[in-house]
Design a protein around this motif. Structure first.
Motif, mmCIF file in Angstrom:
data_model
loop_
_atom_site.group_PDB
_atom_site.id
_atom_site.type_symbol
_atom_site.label_atom_id
_atom_site.label_comp_id
_atom_site.label_asym_id
_atom_site.label_seq_id
_atom_site.Cartn_x
_atom_site.Cartn_y
_atom_site.Cartn_z
ATOM 1 N N ILE B 2 -12.659 13.827 -57.307
ATOM 2 C CA ILE B 2 -13.258 12.552 -56.863
ATOM 3 C C ILE B 2 -13.254 11.618 -58.060
ATOM 4 O O ILE B 2 -13.721 11.989 -59.135
ATOM 5 N N SER B 3 -12.763 10.401 -57.885
ATOM 6 C CA SER B 3 -12.815 9.458 -59.002
ATOM 7 C C SER B 3 -13.314 8.110 -58.547
ATOM 8 O O SER B 3 -12.933 7.598 -57.492
ATOM 9 N N PHE B 4 -14.243 7.542 -59.329
ATOM 10 C CA PHE B 4 -14.767 6.193 -59.105
ATOM 11 C C PHE B 4 -14.259 5.325 -60.245
ATOM 12 O O PHE B 4 -14.415 5.674 -61.407
ATOM 13 N N THR B 22 -16.567 6.943 -62.986
ATOM 14 C CA THR B 22 -16.777 8.339 -63.384
ATOM 15 C C THR B 22 -15.842 9.205 -62.568
ATOM 16 O O THR B 22 -15.201 8.726 -61.634
ATOM 17 N N ARG B 23 -15.704 10.486 -62.919
ATOM 18 C CA ARG B 23 -14.899 11.365 -62.089
ATOM 19 C C ARG B 23 -15.527 12.751 -62.010
ATOM 20 O O ARG B 23 -16.304 13.149 -62.867
ATOM 21 N N VAL B 24 -15.179 13.436 -60.942
ATOM 22 C CA VAL B 24 -15.626 14.814 -60.750
ATOM 23 C C VAL B 24 -14.367 15.651 -60.629
ATOM 24 O O VAL B 24 -13.596 15.499 -59.685
ATOM 25 N N ALA B 25 -14.160 16.538 -61.609
ATOM 26 C CA ALA B 25 -12.943 17.358 -61.581
ATOM 27 C C ALA B 25 -13.117 18.524 -60.624
ATOM 28 O O ALA B 25 -14.233 18.871 -60.246
ATOM 29 N N ASP B 154 -14.298 23.848 -44.100
ATOM 30 C CA ASP B 154 -13.484 24.218 -45.269
ATOM 31 C C ASP B 154 -13.210 23.007 -46.158
ATOM 32 O O ASP B 154 -12.054 22.628 -46.397
ATOM 33 N N PRO B 155 -14.278 22.390 -46.650
ATOM 34 C CA PRO B 155 -14.084 21.158 -47.423
ATOM 35 C C PRO B 155 -13.538 21.455 -48.823
ATOM 36 O O PRO B 155 -13.711 22.547 -49.356
ATOM 37 N N ILE B 156 -12.892 20.439 -49.404
ATOM 38 C CA ILE B 156 -12.411 20.582 -50.780
ATOM 39 C C ILE B 156 -13.503 20.211 -51.765
ATOM 40 O O ILE B 156 -13.421 20.526 -52.950
ATOM 41 N N CYS B 157 -14.528 19.496 -51.303
ATOM 42 C CA CYS B 157 -15.651 19.174 -52.171
ATOM 43 C C CYS B 157 -16.866 18.888 -51.295
ATOM 44 O O CYS B 157 -16.728 18.659 -50.096
ATOM 45 N N MET B 158 -18.058 18.906 -51.894
ATOM 46 C CA MET B 158 -19.292 18.716 -51.126
ATOM 47 C C MET B 158 -20.139 17.626 -51.769
ATOM 48 O O MET B 158 -20.294 17.583 -52.990
ATOM 49 N N GLY B 186 -17.329 28.117 -57.325
ATOM 50 C CA GLY B 186 -16.301 27.174 -57.743
ATOM 51 C C GLY B 186 -16.159 25.952 -56.868
ATOM 52 O O GLY B 186 -15.173 25.218 -56.979
ATOM 53 N N MET B 187 -17.138 25.659 -55.986
ATOM 54 C CA MET B 187 -17.043 24.452 -55.149
ATOM 55 C C MET B 187 -17.241 23.208 -56.013
ATOM 56 O O MET B 187 -18.103 23.188 -56.892
ATOM 57 N N THR B 188 -16.453 22.187 -55.756
ATOM 58 C CA THR B 188 -16.647 20.901 -56.420
ATOM 59 C C THR B 188 -17.831 20.214 -55.760
ATOM 60 O O THR B 188 -17.828 20.008 -54.556
ATOM 61 N N MET B 189 -18.856 19.872 -56.530
ATOM 62 C CA MET B 189 -20.080 19.327 -55.936
ATOM 63 C C MET B 189 -20.547 18.083 -56.657
ATOM 64 O O MET B 189 -20.570 18.029 -57.882
ATOM 65 N N LEU B 190 -20.942 17.077 -55.867
ATOM 66 C CA LEU B 190 -21.557 15.864 -56.412
ATOM 67 C C LEU B 190 -22.923 15.756 -55.751
ATOM 68 O O LEU B 190 -23.022 15.555 -54.544
ATOM 69 N N CYS B 191 -23.987 15.934 -56.533
ATOM 70 C CA CYS B 191 -25.324 16.022 -55.935
ATOM 71 C C CYS B 191 -26.253 14.953 -56.458
ATOM 72 O O CYS B 191 -26.424 14.824 -57.666
#
Lengths: 245, 242, 225
Positions: B2-4, B22-25, B154-158, B186-191
């Motif tokens: 995810i990239s902003f 910002t970004r979330v790898a 089955d999301p790629i990120c949450m 290993g889930m990509t998470m933005l909380c």
């Protein structure tokens, strides 16, 4: 008018023969119920669609739905009926208009009454559905969209099922109104229940009996509808859900 | 993942996001915190297009969220989201809640969707509740079902929008445990959350937002031990008290 | 294509105006009596005394269950005969206006009763308690404290019901009383221009109702501000 009660009048034969006055009443009841159910079916479908339209983003679609509601809400039902019955055949292309005017009078009356009642009631159903949709927490739509549902899927699977459950009580009111409003069709000659009451007063001299009987039949219809809707409300109940947040 | 990039957003005249970058790898867990009104929820809702934005770019797995041609429903199916008020669908059973999007969006068969749903229910510890309605569950249970519902796609990120803010204190942990386990896998998470214990435990980075701006970001150890800005210090002193 | 000919209308304006007068008369009388009698019914329905509650509830439920058309016919075909027998009114008197007024007033009262009842119930119970605690009798408390607040809350709904009533008066057609629509129909029928007159009448009702509703909306915003 006869000064004595004569409830037996209902079992008398009509001058035209072949039916009793009771039979006339039941025919009237049949037309009332038939017209009302047919109109309610259309009103429910169309009204729900319009209610949804009023809540989608943008200005054109909500605006059209709002215009519809205003148009059908600000003109008396009787005037609308006369417009469908007298005016529409004149405004259609000549061939269609003539075809309508030549067809069976009963069909003309029924169609005009059905159209009128359906479209009039749809405007009212629209407002109820709109209120129901508005009462839902905005997060519901967001959650549905976040899962990847399209707006159409979200309305169909998530929003409308809940919104319609919320508005069962006011919709019951509207359903009852349809039966009452159907009486307006007597003005264009449809032989529904209230017209039959007038006929009975004309033919027999027993005004009281006729009117009491017809009033009782309307009350009966009311009770039947309320019982039905109570069943619907019970089945629509969502466990653990008290009301919109 | 995810990239902003320079994301700005206005509600009418009011600016709610100001040049956020910002970004979330992949595999990263990023926590966003800040005072209310700082734009945290708005920012993460830009990631799946629930909030439109006027300036800047947001990309998820390379796809531009704000671009006119983007198939948003398709994208959203791959991005899971958990809401503050759970937002389970009250008229459907838990089983049906889990299956709805799988069937409608991913076009899985009824059996596939049910099997997947039940497996996830097990994973969040609620296997026996499949045929209840959300109204019959506690807040903590509802939120765990909501997490399962998002995972069923089955999301790629949450994305998590204050997932525990509406919960009674005794139920917060059951939800955090699920989130911690998810991070561990290993889930990509933005909380967006106020739960700093969670941040310390699993976050790779903590972002502090204030008045629509990303003020500071750092790995948790550094963030909590050596906050740089005045506002950051101020905010931390208020919330770390509990 | 139908050829519109609006020429009947200007000449018919006096007739239409007379009809409009009838419409307004019926509307205003029905609203006034409707609110007055409706208030009495509402209070009765909320009374702890069963002998007040039951008849009021029966009245309201009865009038709300039957079509307005039936009530109008009742008061035209049936009730006058009673009156003639008991009051000796001659059968030559044209009772259409009187029966229409009676029908509408009594019918609308049932609807007003429900609106007012909801209004009374929307006033917090604490208000009544406070009034009674000050020593006011229940009747005084109702008149001075509860009803004024109830009416303030319900004013938009009362006015909306009046607009509905205004439209419903067109149903006096069934007893041949010439209200605005009845007059329009007569003119249209006489001149063979029914299409134009029906559309004209529809337009007038539309504009009047739209304007009235807009005023009520303005009022509602002022009241809730």
């Amino acid at each position: 008018m006869g000064t004595a009660w004569n409830w037996g009048v209902f079992l008398q034969e009509t001058p035209s023969g072949g039916a009793t006055y009771l039979g006339w009443l039941l025919t009237g009841l049949g037309w009332t119920v038939g017209l009302s159910l047919a109109a309610w079916a259309v009103a429910l479908l169309l009204g729900t669609a319009l209610g949804v339209l009023r809540t989608v983003p943008g200005r054109l679609r909500p605006g059209l739905a709002a215009a519809y509601v205003e148009a059908f809400r600000n003109v008396p039902l009787l005037v609308q009926l006369f417009a469908w019955y007298f005016v529409l055949p004149e405004l259609l292309p000549r061939a269609w208009g003539d075809a309508i005017k030549r067809s069976d009078p009963l069909l003309q009356q029924f169609l005009a009454a059905w159209l009128c009642l359906s479209l009039f009631t749809a405007a009212r159903v629209c407002e109820q559905v709109r209120a129901g949709l508005g009462a839902l927490p905005p997060g519901q739509l967001q959650a549905a969209l976040a899962l990847g549902l399209t707006r159409f899927q979200a309305y169909r699977r998530v929003l409308l099922p809940m919104a319609l459950r919320l508005v069962v009580p006011p919709l019951t009111s509207e359903f009852l109104n349809v039966f009452k409003n159907s009486a307006v069709a007597s003005t264009i000659g449809l032989v529904e229940l209230s017209r039959q009451s007038q006929q009975l007063v004309d033919y027999t001299a027993q005004a009281y009996e006729a009117f009491i009987a017809v009033t009782l039949l309307y009350l009966l219809v009311n009770v039947a509808v309320m019982l039905l809707m109570r069943r619907v409300e019970a089945r629509a109940r969502v466990p653990g859900f008290i009301g919109a947040r | 993942m995810i990239s902003f990039q320079g994301v700005s957003k206005w509600y009418g005249r009011v600016q709610v996001l100001d040049d956020c970058t910002t970004r979330v790898a992949k595999g990263e867990v990023v926590v966003v915190c800040g005072p209310s009104g700082s734009g945290k929820s708005t920012l993460i809702k830009c990631a799946n297009g629930l909030e439109p934005f006027q300036r800047g770019e947001v990309r998820v797995d390379g796809i531009a969220v704000g671009a006119p041609g983007t198939d948003l429903p398709r994208l959203r199916a791959r991005v899971g989201m958990v809401f503050q008020h759970f937002e389970l669908f009250p008229h459907l059973t838990v089983r049906q809640n889990l299956a709805l999007a799988q069937r409608e969006v991913l076009r899985r068969s009824r059996e596939e969707a049910e099997v997947k749903g039940l497996a996830l229910l097990e994973r969040v510890g609620l296997a026996g509740h499949a045929d209840q309605h959300p109204g019959q569950l506690s807040g903590g249970q509802q939120q765990r079902v909501a997490i399962a519902r998002a995972l069923a796609m089955d999301p790629i990120c949450m994305l998590f929008d204050e997932p525990t803010s509406a919960l009674d204190p005794e139920m917060i942990n059951e939800v955090l445990e699920v989130m911690i386990e998810l991070a561990g896998q290993g889930m990509t998470m933005l909380c967006v959350t106020h739960e700093m214990g969670f941040a310390k435990a699993v976050a790779d980075r903590v972002i502090f937002m204030d008045a629509g701006r990303i003020v500071e970001q750092a790995p948790p150890a550094e963030f909590f031990a050596h906050p740089k800005g005045e506002r950051t210090k101020d905010f931390l002193s208020k919330i770390l008290g509990h | 294509m139908y050829e519109f000919d609006w020429s009947s209308i200007p000449g018919a304006l006096p007739t239409l105006a007379r009809g409009l007068l009838v419409t307004l008369q019926v509307t205003l009388v029905a609203v006034a009596v409707g609110i007055a009698w409706g208030t009495a019914l509402a209070v009765a329905r909320l009374s702890p005394q069963a002998w007040l509650r039951w008849p009021a509830a029966a009245y309201v439920n009865l009038f709300r269950s039957v079509p307005l058309v039936m009530v109008i016919l009742w008061f035209y075909l049936v009730v006058p005969q009673l009156l003639r027998r008991f009051l000796g009114v001659s059968s030559a008197t044209d009772i259409r206006m009187v029966s229409a007024l009676a029908a509408f007033a009594l019918f609308e009262s049932a609807y007003y009763a429900e609106i007012i009842r909801a209004g009374i119930q929307s006033v917090p119970k604490g208000q009544l308690d406070a009034a009674l605690a000050l020593g006011l009798t229940p009747a005084q408390a109702m008149r001075r404290v509860v009803l004024p607040q109830a009416f303030r809350n319900m004013l938009p709904l009362l006015l909306t019901q009046a607009i509905i009533l205004f439209q419903d008066t067109s149903l006096v057609y069934v007893i041949g009383l010439a209200d605005f629509f009845g007059a329009a129909y007569k003119v249209g029928d006489r001149d063979g221009r029914l299409v134009e007159l029906v559309l004209f009448a529809g337009l007038v009702y539309f504009l009047a109702s739209l304007a009235a509703s807009a005023l009520v909306r303005r009022l509602r915003r002022r009241v809730t501000a």
